[in-house]
Write a protein that holds these residues in place. Structure first.
Motif, PDB file in Angstrom:
ATOM      1  N   ASP A 161      -0.875  13.159  38.406  1.00  0.00           N
ATOM      2  CA  ASP A 161       0.101  12.264  38.545  1.00  0.00           C
ATOM      3  C   ASP A 161       1.117  12.345  39.202  1.00  0.00           C
ATOM      4  O   ASP A 161       1.803  13.233  38.824  1.00  0.00           O
ATOM      5  CB  ASP A 161      -0.015  11.602  36.951  1.00  0.00           C
ATOM      6  N   SER A 177       2.246  15.434  37.288  1.00  0.00           N
ATOM      7  CA  SER A 177       1.896  15.958  36.000  1.00  0.00           C
ATOM      8  C   SER A 177       0.619  16.293  36.347  1.00  0.00           C
ATOM      9  O   SER A 177       0.032  15.568  36.626  1.00  0.00           O
ATOM     10  CB  SER A 177       2.405  14.183  34.938  1.00  0.00           C
ATOM     11  N   PHE A 196      -2.996  16.616  33.736  1.00  0.00           N
ATOM     12  CA  PHE A 196      -3.637  16.687  32.638  1.00  0.00           C
ATOM     13  C   PHE A 196      -4.348  16.604  32.593  1.00  0.00           C
ATOM     14  O   PHE A 196      -5.517  16.889  33.701  1.00  0.00           O
ATOM     15  CB  PHE A 196      -3.789  14.216  32.157  1.00  0.00           C
ATOM     16  N   GLU A 223       0.441  16.163  28.753  1.00  0.00           N
ATOM     17  CA  GLU A 223       0.025  16.703  29.462  1.00  0.00           C
ATOM     18  C   GLU A 223       0.400  18.085  29.293  1.00  0.00           C
ATOM     19  O   GLU A 223       0.779  18.328  28.404  1.00  0.00           O
ATOM     20  CB  GLU A 223       1.639  16.578  30.591  1.00  0.00           C
ATOM     21  N   ARG A 275       3.359  20.945  34.527  1.00  0.00           N
ATOM     22  CA  ARG A 275       3.663  19.811  35.453  1.00  0.00           C
ATOM     23  C   ARG A 275       4.513  20.342  36.633  1.00  0.00           C
ATOM     24  O   ARG A 275       4.981  22.084  36.294  1.00  0.00           O
ATOM     25  CB  ARG A 275       5.556  19.019  35.417  1.00  0.00           C
TER      26      ARG A 275
END
Length: 380
Positions: free
Chosen positions: A167, A281, A283, A290, A293
């Motif tokens: 993300d 981030s 995942f 998360e 990062r």
């Protein structure tokens, strides 16, 4: 009157702290090693900063943490306050800017170790966590971002993680727009950030026309390619104000494999307080929250100036709890009177041997999968 406290049970640990027992402790070390070996294959060299530092120097570099959020003790030697590290990135920055200040740039460093927080949160109740990561110091270019993101993905894949989502965010986007094409008063910037974080269009509208101009950024979130098209439309309406950021995101995303899900939330700021133009981030399917990062940031040099940097941190404890890093060990029970030379040869082949210390020792009870029958391993 002094009130005595009841004795602490021998096995009780402070809230948020726990032991890792076999086989999880071994799995933790194995998973960290796979990540470190992966980043080492890309030229990242390991550093090992201490668990605690002087509070003043640590908080000076921890832009995302306050002194009152750190677990502190008084050093009996210096009589100064020490802080236990809540994050290793700041320590790597200190090493790079002092002891490795004269090293050639870009400087690639990696690390692994425990960090401890004063308080936990609802998603992650543990206060002590394993942090593994890599930092690329001396540049925050698009090329550096491409490397960092792809090394992070490769490291997780080497650890067996699938279903990865990246993300992306642009942490300083609001500051950039507020200082340029969408001006905001200083007191309104945090309100606009809060509205964008909550995806609250009504709150932005209530703040007035200047704040409402940020509404299109709420729509520029979601699956990467569709969100990027909406972000590009917003940039075009502002005369191309963030075209360079968009081009950078496109370049970073381009080499990422098709099996990686990409999303975008350009105004996400939570956890990115010290990143600047770029952040991400990580995942993974089946995990809440998360697992890592990263992004671009600046480290403070010894002379007070700043140096560009890029990096990522992984927090693999949930992966370890879920079984990543676990392997069924080949544990070989060596009975009393076994052939020591043969046992040594088998260890060289990868067996883990458990030698009987008496005839009463039982290999199955000692969690061995095999026993040495003369010269050959036999399954129990």
């Amino acid at each position: 009157m002094t009130i005595s406290k009841p004795p602490i049970p021998p096995g009780l640990l402070p809230e948020g702290l726990s032991d890792r027992l076999p086989p999880q402790a071994e799995a933790s070390a194995r998973l960290a090693r796979r990540v470190l070996d992966t980043v080492a294959s890309h030229g990242y060299e390991r550093v090992m900063p201490p668990l605690a530092e002087f509070e003043d120097t640590l908080t000076h570099r921890l832009k995302s943490a306050r002194a009152q959020d750190l677990l502190r003790v008084v050093d009996p030697v210096s009589q100064r306050s020490l802080a236990l590290r809540p994050d290793m990135t700041a320590q790597v920055g200190r090493i790079a800017s002092t002891r490795l200040a004269s090293a050639a740039r870009p400087l690639r460093l990696s690390y692994s170790g425990p960090v401890i927080r004063l308080r936990a949160n609802q998603l992650r109740p543990e206060r002590e966590r394993l942090q593994v990561g890599a930092e690329l110091i001396g540049t925050d270019s698009v090329a550096a971002a491409v490397e960092i993101v792809n090394v992070a993905i490769e490291a997780l894949q080497a650890a067996g993680v699938t279903g990865i989502t990246i993300d992306f965010t642009l942490p300083d986007l609001i500051d950039t727009l507020a200082a340029g094409p969408l001006p905001l008063a200083a007191e309104d910037i945090e309100r606009v950030r809060a509205g964008l974080d909550a995806k609250d269009a009504g709150a932005l509208a209530r703040l007035g026309a200047k704040a409402a101009a940020y509404l299109p950024l709420i729509e520029a979130a979601g699956p990467f390619h569709a969100a990027m098209e909406r972000l590009e439309a917003s940039s075009a309406a502002l005369g191309g104000a963030i075209d360079s950021r968009i081009a950078g995101l496109r370049a970073i995303a381009k080499p990422i494999g098709w099996d990686i899900t990409l999303t975008l939330d350009p105004t996400e700021r939570h956890g990115f307080e010290y990143q600047n133009w770029f952040g991400f981030s990580i995942f993974a399917d089946g995990f809440v929250g998360e697992i890592g990062r990263g992004g671009s940031y600046a480290i403070v040099r010894a002379d007070g100036g700043e140096e560009a940097a890029m990096g990522f941190s992984l927090y693999p404890d949930p992966l370890i709890d879920a079984g990543f890093g676990h392997e069924a060990p080949r544990r070989l029970f060596l009975p009393v009177g076994h052939d020591a030379a043969r046992a040594a040869a088998l260890r060289m082949e990868g067996w883990r041997t458990v030698a009987a210390l008496s005839h009463a020792d039982d290999g199955a009870t000692l969690r061995c999968s095999h026993w040495l029958d003369g010269a050959e391993p036999r399954a129990f």
